[in-house]
Design an enzyme around this catalytic site. Structure first.
Site, PDB file in Angstrom:
ATOM      1  CE1 TYR A 121      -4.133  -1.757  -0.144  1.00  0.00           C
ATOM      2  CE2 TYR A 121      -2.962  -3.295   1.269  1.00  0.00           C
ATOM      3  CZ  TYR A 121      -4.028  -3.002   0.445  1.00  0.00           C
ATOM      4  OH  TYR A 121      -4.988  -3.946   0.197  1.00  0.00           O
ATOM      5  CG  PHE A 403     -10.711  -2.514  10.130  1.00  0.00           C
ATOM      6  CD1 PHE A 403     -10.448  -2.096   8.830  1.00  0.00           C
ATOM      7  CD2 PHE A 403     -10.057  -1.858  11.179  1.00  0.00           C
ATOM      8  CE1 PHE A 403      -9.576  -1.045   8.590  1.00  0.00           C
ATOM      9  CE2 PHE A 403      -9.194  -0.797  10.945  1.00  0.00           C
ATOM     10  CZ  PHE A 403      -8.939  -0.386   9.656  1.00  0.00           C
TER      11      PHE A 403
HETATM   12  C1  COA Z   1      -2.571  -8.190  -3.575  1.00  0.00           C
HETATM   13  C2  COA Z   1      -3.513  -8.221  -4.744  1.00  0.00           C
HETATM   14  C3  COA Z   1      -4.823  -7.514  -4.363  1.00  0.00           C
HETATM   15  C4  COA Z   1      -2.857  -7.495  -5.915  1.00  0.00           C
HETATM   16  O1  COA Z   1      -3.785  -7.336  -6.979  1.00  0.00           O
HETATM   17  P1  COA Z   1      -3.277  -7.108  -8.504  1.00  0.00           P
HETATM   18  O2  COA Z   1      -4.489  -6.748  -9.286  1.00  0.00           O
HETATM   19  O3  COA Z   1      -2.457  -8.234  -8.915  1.00  0.00           O
HETATM   20  O4  COA Z   1      -2.354  -5.816  -8.321  1.00  0.00           O
HETATM   21  P2  COA Z   1      -1.966  -4.762  -9.492  1.00  0.00           P
HETATM   22  O5  COA Z   1      -1.705  -5.492 -10.766  1.00  0.00           O
HETATM   23  O6  COA Z   1      -2.972  -3.674  -9.548  1.00  0.00           O
HETATM   24  O7  COA Z   1      -0.610  -4.178  -8.899  1.00  0.00           O
HETATM   25  C5  COA Z   1      -0.474  -2.877  -8.415  1.00  0.00           C
HETATM   26  C6  COA Z   1       0.960  -2.726  -7.971  1.00  0.00           C
HETATM   27  O8  COA Z   1       1.169  -3.504  -6.777  1.00  0.00           O
HETATM   28  C7  COA Z   1       2.247  -4.429  -6.983  1.00  0.00           C
HETATM   29  N1  COA Z   1       1.885  -5.655  -6.260  1.00  0.00           N
HETATM   30  C8  COA Z   1       0.755  -6.357  -6.377  1.00  0.00           C
HETATM   31  N2  COA Z   1       0.751  -7.395  -5.532  1.00  0.00           N
HETATM   32  C9  COA Z   1       1.911  -7.340  -4.852  1.00  0.00           C
HETATM   33  C10 COA Z   1       2.478  -8.138  -3.828  1.00  0.00           C
HETATM   34  N3  COA Z   1       1.834  -9.213  -3.328  1.00  0.00           N
HETATM   35  N4  COA Z   1       3.691  -7.771  -3.355  1.00  0.00           N
HETATM   36  C11 COA Z   1       4.333  -6.692  -3.835  1.00  0.00           C
HETATM   37  N5  COA Z   1       3.836  -5.904  -4.827  1.00  0.00           N
HETATM   38  C12 COA Z   1       2.646  -6.230  -5.318  1.00  0.00           C
HETATM   39  C13 COA Z   1       2.286  -4.645  -8.480  1.00  0.00           C
HETATM   40  O9  COA Z   1       3.564  -5.080  -8.882  1.00  0.00           O
HETATM   41  C14 COA Z   1       1.982  -3.239  -8.988  1.00  0.00           C
HETATM   42  O10 COA Z   1       3.146  -2.461  -8.845  1.00  0.00           O
HETATM   43  P3  COA Z   1       3.373  -1.090  -9.677  1.00  0.00           P
HETATM   44  O11 COA Z   1       2.514  -0.063  -9.033  1.00  0.00           O
HETATM   45  O12 COA Z   1       4.830  -0.813  -9.475  1.00  0.00           O
HETATM   46  O13 COA Z   1       2.992  -1.380 -11.083  1.00  0.00           O
HETATM   47  C15 COA Z   1      -3.846  -9.674  -5.171  1.00  0.00           C
HETATM   48  O14 COA Z   1      -2.654 -10.334  -5.483  1.00  0.00           O
HETATM   49  C16 COA Z   1      -4.572 -10.462  -4.108  1.00  0.00           C
HETATM   50  O15 COA Z   1      -5.789 -10.506  -4.077  1.00  0.00           O
HETATM   51  N6  COA Z   1      -3.806 -11.101  -3.178  1.00  0.00           N
HETATM   52  C17 COA Z   1      -4.354 -11.945  -2.122  1.00  0.00           C
HETATM   53  C18 COA Z   1      -5.290 -11.207  -1.173  1.00  0.00           C
HETATM   54  C19 COA Z   1      -4.654  -9.983  -0.578  1.00  0.00           C
HETATM   55  O16 COA Z   1      -3.500  -9.982  -0.183  1.00  0.00           O
HETATM   56  N7  COA Z   1      -5.433  -8.901  -0.507  1.00  0.00           N
HETATM   57  C20 COA Z   1      -5.036  -7.655   0.120  1.00  0.00           C
HETATM   58  C21 COA Z   1      -5.752  -7.584   1.416  1.00  0.00           C
HETATM   59  S1  COA Z   1      -5.169  -6.229   2.424  1.00  0.00           S
END
Ligand code: COA
Length: 403
Positions: A121, A403
């Site tokens: 984030y 939460f």
């Molecule tokens: C984490 C999650 C939401 C990422 O969704 P995504 O659609 O693949 O993310 P995006 O393609 O929009 O990536 C946005 C940015 O975050 C980075 N990113 C995404 N997941 C990441 C991870 N697990 N670790 C590090 N960086 C990550 C991407 O590389 C990208 O970087 P950039 O801004 O430099 O291009 C997804 O992998 C997921 O649902 N994970 C499991 C549940 C979870 O962890 N949810 C979050 C709850 S707080």
């Protein structure tokens, strides 16, 4: 892929939470709607649809959250997930964009969350705002540093009777703990006092204990007993879900009660703040085995409104230059003083990203700490000390639940 990001309708509730539930290995059931519908308005749920199917989503609880010296309307970001079939195509980024614009339009100055992964984030302007941790203490090493005469009485309550007194105590406690949101009745009923079988992790039913001092509600504890024994010798534990007092005396009382429950070998508790009373109450604090990691992450969505919602200690103003790529309306030069924040034409004395301000906002990190980690550029000597004098908070941030 034809992707659309929009808020959900009430009938889409279950479909919208499917992506995050996928990672918990479960499909959302109607029980889930029962638990969440009273506290999560559908128009706070953003979802990404691919050809009409939900492939990602992120939601917001509308909170009233404690900040030093007051409260602020805050977006409690939750249930964020993108299906593995659609990962790394920018869907999280799209959801965050839609969500933050919506939060901004609604006039909620701050957003905050617990992160599943700490790398996620910062790129959206969230700053790590607190550490919190777990403890596990053997009961025989849990004496207070001096004799303690418990006052008042502790009694157990049924779920329905717990709502009123617990709500009252939590409201008073929230005013003292930055980061704690005020729990509504609906939150107590559908979230905190709910005791679904799947959440018990092998333990017993949730127990609700109320400490009354001079006949008035002063502290509560939610806990469950994980009984086990080997050859008749107990090796189970009391799992403290949450214990909150509205005064130091009440906090001491409820913790002594919890530490003294017979037949349990140990007492566990999670998500305690770094300044929890237990650390100085116990004769052997090392035995708590405090194990901490990142807790809250804070995003100032409307920097001016957020900074003006908290109070400051007396001191001299400081001029800061803020960068904010994701929310450019916050960018520029600001004067921070005992009365709050306003735009400035002065010479910047500190240069920082909005995420660093998020880290300092609740009082969890000092400007000095952030500068030592290279997260603040110091342009004038003495500016860090002035900023720290203003932002000092009496208590460390604490939110006792994820939460
Ligand atoms: C984490 C999650 C939401 C990422 O969704 P995504 O659609 O693949 O993310 P995006 O393609 O929009 O990536 C946005 C940015 O975050 C980075 N990113 C995404 N997941 C990441 C991870 N697990 N670790 C590090 N960086 C990550 C991407 O590389 C990208 O970087 P950039 O801004 O430099 O291009 C997804 O992998 C997921 O649902 N994970 C499991 C549940 C979870 O962890 N949810 C979050 C709850 S707080």
């Amino acid at each position: 892929m034809t992707l659309e990001i929009r808020t959900a309708g009430p009938e889409e509730f279950l479909a919208v939470v499917t992506p995050i539930m996928h990672y918990f290995g479960r499909k959302p059931t109607p029980e889930f709607t029962e638990r969440f519908a009273p506290i999560l308005p559908p128009d706070r749920m953003h979802a990404a649809f691919d050809d009409g199917n939900v492939v990602g989503s992120g939601s917001v609880f509308p909170f009233e959250t404690s900040v030093p010296g007051g409260f602020v309307r805050a977006a409690g970001v939750t249930l964020v997930g993108v299906l593995p079939t659609h990962r790394r195509r920018g869907i999280l980024r799209g959801l965050m964009r839609a969500q933050i614009d919506d939060v901004h339009e609604r006039g909620e100055p701050m957003a905050y969350l617990w992160a599943s992964e700490d790398a996620l984030y910062g790129r959206f302007g969230y700053g790590i705002a607190s550490f919190s941790g777990n403890v596990e203490v053997p009961r025989e090493r849990s004496a207070f540093y001096r004799d303690f005469e418990p006052a008042g009485t502790v009694r157990f309550l049924e779920r329905e009777e717990a709502v009123e007194p617990f709500m009252e105590i939590q409201r008073r406690a929230a005013a003292r703990h930055p980061g704690m949101f005020v729990r509504t009745r609906e939150w107590w009923e559908s979230r905190r006092l709910a005791d679904p079988e799947w959440a018990r992790e092998g333990g017993g039913e949730q127990v609700r204990a109320l400490l009354e001092l001079d006949g008035r509600p002063a502290a509560y504890a939610l806990y469950r007993l994980h009984f086990s024994a080997e050859r008749g010798i107990p090796n189970g534990f009391t799992n403290v879900i949450e214990a909150v007092g509205d005064s130091p005396e009440a906090t001491r009382g409820i913790w002594r009660f919890l530490l003294d429950i017979d037949w349990m070998a140990r007492v566990r508790a999670a998500l305690l703040p770094r300044d929890h009373e237990l650390f100085l109450l116990l004769r052997e604090p090392r035995r708590l085995m405090f194990d901490q990691r990142d807790g809250l992450w804070v995003r100032l969505v409307d920097l001016e409104a957020a900074l003006n919602a908290r109070t400051y200690k007396p001191g001299e103003p400081v001029v800061v230059e803020v960068a904010d790529e994701f929310c450019p309306w916050n960018e520029g030069v600001w004067e921070l003083g005992p009365e709050g924040a306003s735009r400035s034409t002065g010479e910047p004395e500190l240069r920082l990203d909005v995420s660093a301000l998020g880290s300092a906002y609740l009082g969890g990190f000092t400007f000095g700490e952030l500068a030592r980690a290279g997260r603040i550029e110091v342009l004038r000597e003495g500016a860090l000390d002035r900023a720290d004098a203003l932002f000092r908070s009496d208590r460390y941030p604490w939110c006792p639940e994820i939460f």
